[in-house]
Design an enzyme around this catalytic site. Structure first.
Site, mmCIF file in Angstrom:
data_model
loop_
_atom_site.group_PDB
_atom_site.id
_atom_site.type_symbol
_atom_site.label_atom_id
_atom_site.label_comp_id
_atom_site.label_asym_id
_atom_site.label_seq_id
_atom_site.Cartn_x
_atom_site.Cartn_y
_atom_site.Cartn_z
ATOM 1 N N ASN A 148 0.849 -1.184 0.000
ATOM 2 C CA ASN A 148 0.000 0.000 0.000
ATOM 3 C C ASN A 148 0.888 1.240 0.000
ATOM 4 O OD1 ASN A 148 -1.879 2.009 0.343
ATOM 5 N ND2 ASN A 148 -2.342 1.519 2.483
ATOM 6 N N PRO A 149 1.046 1.901 -1.136
ATOM 7 C CA PRO A 149 1.950 3.050 -1.198
ATOM 8 C C PRO A 149 1.378 4.312 -0.559
ATOM 9 C CG PRO A 149 0.873 2.738 -3.315
ATOM 10 C CD PRO A 149 0.420 1.604 -2.440
ATOM 11 N N THR A 180 -1.452 -1.785 -4.195
ATOM 12 C CA THR A 180 -2.865 -1.397 -4.148
ATOM 13 C C THR A 180 -2.979 0.011 -4.718
ATOM 14 O OG1 THR A 180 -2.646 -0.593 -1.857
ATOM 15 C CG2 THR A 180 -3.353 -2.874 -2.167
ATOM 16 N N ASP A 207 -2.831 -1.688 9.298
ATOM 17 C CA ASP A 207 -3.846 -2.724 9.517
ATOM 18 C C ASP A 207 -4.996 -2.650 8.514
ATOM 19 O OD1 ASP A 207 -2.740 -4.017 11.870
ATOM 20 O OD2 ASP A 207 -3.162 -2.146 12.931
ATOM 21 N N GLU A 212 -9.036 -5.301 4.669
ATOM 22 C CA GLU A 212 -9.627 -5.414 3.336
ATOM 23 C C GLU A 212 -9.503 -6.842 2.806
ATOM 24 O OE1 GLU A 212 -8.224 -2.559 0.537
ATOM 25 O OE2 GLU A 212 -8.855 -0.813 1.714
ATOM 26 N N GLY A 238 2.859 0.799 8.053
ATOM 27 C CA GLY A 238 1.853 1.824 8.291
ATOM 28 C C GLY A 238 1.996 2.420 9.669
ATOM 29 N N GLY A 240 -0.508 2.083 11.968
ATOM 30 C CA GLY A 240 -1.098 1.085 12.850
ATOM 31 C C GLY A 240 -0.654 -0.295 12.405
ATOM 32 N N ARG A 302 -1.051 11.780 11.042
ATOM 33 C CA ARG A 302 -0.403 10.564 10.549
ATOM 34 C C ARG A 302 1.107 10.721 10.414
ATOM 35 N NH1 ARG A 302 -2.604 6.056 8.517
ATOM 36 N NH2 ARG A 302 -4.868 5.880 8.536
ATOM 37 N N ARG A 308 0.711 9.302 17.390
ATOM 38 C CA ARG A 308 -0.572 10.022 17.343
ATOM 39 C C ARG A 308 -1.627 9.355 18.209
ATOM 40 N NH1 ARG A 308 -4.592 8.286 13.335
ATOM 41 N NH2 ARG A 308 -3.839 6.494 12.141
#
Length: 506
Positions: A148-149, A180, A207, A212, A238, A240, A302, A308
């Site tokens: 996931n970029p 993705t 996550d 997904e 990521g 999370g 983020r 955060r």
């Protein structure tokens, strides 16, 4: 495609039974690889003895750093051994994960040319080494890698190529890499995935992509079979990274890659969440109140990474905000003593090496809902109880939500329950701060204003609020009532133990 020798059933899980020995000769633990060098299979490590290391002046040899000025030996844990092979010209090569920093590894190589080549003996010794290194974990896993970029700090592609791909390649995993391209793409990929072509879907993401993927697998006509066969892993890229923390025991990408290489198939409870006319699967958590706001109302932070969550939680805890709701639960363990006993009983068991679940048929979809949906009448025996001073409603399936947030220390991946935490909102600011600190000190479970139960289903209906946040696995859903029901062992992950989270328990 990875082979499974001696296997007539194409649907058999290669990790379910120990792989048979590949040698018919008496194989010694020590392989002499030179006049002054040998490789020995120890109790839990490969021991390299090389007298020439004494003359290397600390520079190392063959990718092996010198452990001490006058010590010609080096021990490499079997867990770190990635692959080994023997060439026709008598060369023995071993690839392993070498510590590169305090919390990272990188591939390294030991290579020797045998003075007296004996291919039969060398190959048998290597087979014995790989048996020790992998045990019942599947070798050369066939991995569908999703990157996931857009997640976290948007560095997933760089992290993959620098820290993850080298480990997977050194372990001879078969890799099919795909980025993705939009929100929900993981759902579409999983819906159409050839589940016979892969063993693992590894998500280089937070996550969100695992969420997904599980929901995409759940939308298939063969959902039960797909969720059983396809292990879903997270390689942390990521903000999370709960799935990796819980099952890989780390949020470092290279160490997580090593954990996936050596991971054991592990059943995971998934929960159906019904809201309106929708049904989704949840693998991580459902929350209303402080934790939901901490997660979803800090999207603009983020850039801070996982910090955060800590800041958002503290701000709302100090504000003593309440989130009134009516709640009905199907309780399985109703007090902390019972919860602790259930956890400790499972924790006392040895590592689970066999995934013995029966493989569902090709026409088996998602399980029927025993308790109906949020649109049905309240199930018999349930009672909606007002909670007008609710500070937080947090239900979770696994322990860690972020690196320092072990909210569910008694969680078990496949006990048919999700753990429920309720924090009263009528506490002082001093107590609020102590509550936050208790999570890192591992005393959160024992706080008197924290209620902790194991439940198998529940319904929650927020009230007296025009709008707010509800989080399902970190994803925002409409602010309205929902119902949740647990499905024991419906999903599959990879873990170190085969049955536990990598977290300090109760």
């Amino acid at each position: 495609m990875a082979s499974t020798a001696g296997d007539d059933d194409p649907f058999r899980d290669p990790s379910a039974t120990p792989q048979p020995p590949r040698h018919n000769i008496d194989v010694p633990d020590t392989l002499v690889v030179g006049r002054n060098a040998s490789l020995t299979l120890g109790t839990d490590s490969l021991v390299l003895l090389d007298e020439d290391l004494l003359d290397s002046k600390g520079a190392g040899c063959c990718g092996v750093s010198l452990p001490g000025k006058d010590n010609p030996t080096r021990a490499i844990p079997f867990y770190n051994i990635l692959w080994a092979e023997h060439s026709e010209d008598g060369n023995v090569t071993i690839q392993y994960a070498q510590t590169a920093a305090k919390k990272a590894v990188r591939p390294a190589i030991i290579s020797y040319t045998l003075d007296k080549p004996d291919s039969r003996l060398a190959e048998a010794w290597i087979a014995k080494l790989l048996d020790r290194a992998y045990g019942t974990s599947q070798r050369q896993k066939r991995i569908k890698v999703l990157i996931n970029p857009f997640g976290g700090q948007k560095g997933a592609m760089k992290i993959y190529h620098k820290s993850i791909a080298p480990i997977l390649a050194a372990a001879r995993c078969e890799l099919d890499v795909q980025k993705t391209e939009y929100q929900g793409h993981g759902v579409d990929i999983a819906k159409d995935l050839d589940i016979e072509a892969y063993d693992v879907v590894a998500c280089c993401s937070g996550d969100g992509i695992p969420h997904e993927v599980w929901n995409g697998l759940g939308k298939r006509s063969d959902a039960a079979r797909a969720l059983n066969k396809m292990a879903v892993a997270q390689l942390p890229c990521g903000s999370g990274n709960a799935a990796s923390l819980n099952f890989n025991g780390t949020d470092n990408p290279s160490l997580a890659a090593l954990a996936v290489v050596k991971g054991l198939r592990t059943p995971l409870d998934l929960a159906s969440v019904s809201q309106g006319d929708r049904r989704m699967l949840s693998f991580l958590s459902q929350s209303v109140g402080i934790v939901a706001e901490t997660d979803l109302a800090t999207e603009h932070l983020r850039w801070m990474g996982s910090a955060r969550f800590d800041i958002g939680f503290l701000v709302r805890l100090l504000g003593k905000t309440v989130y009134p709701a009516d709640i009905a639960v199907k309780v399985e363990y109703d007090n902390k003593a019972a919860v602790r006993e259930a956890y400790q009983t499972e924790a006392a068991k040895p590592p689970r090496s066999v995934d013995d679940r029966p493989l569902p048929t090709t026409d088996a979809g998602l399980p029927d809902l025993k308790y109906g949906t949020i649109n049905d009448p309240l199930p018999a025996g349930w009672e909606l109880i007002p909670h007008d001073q609710l500070g937080n409603f947090y239900a979770g399936n696994i322990a860690y939500m972020s690196p320092n947030a072990n909210f569910f220390p008694a969680s078990l991946p496949s006990d048919g329950c999700i753990d429920l935490v309720r924090i009263r909102g009528d506490i002082s600011r001093v107590t609020a701060i102590q509550t936050l600190l208790s999570i890192e000190k591992h005393t959160f479970f024992d706080l008197p204003h924290v209620d902790y139960q194991k439940i198998s289903a529940y319904r929650i209906i927020p009230k007296n609020q025009k709008d707010g946040y509800i989080s399902i696995d970190g994803e925002r859903v409409p602010f309205e009532g929902f119902q949740v029901e647990v499905h024991k062992g419906l999903g599959t992950v990879l873990s170190k133990s085969g049955h536990m989270c990598e977290a300090r328990g109760v």
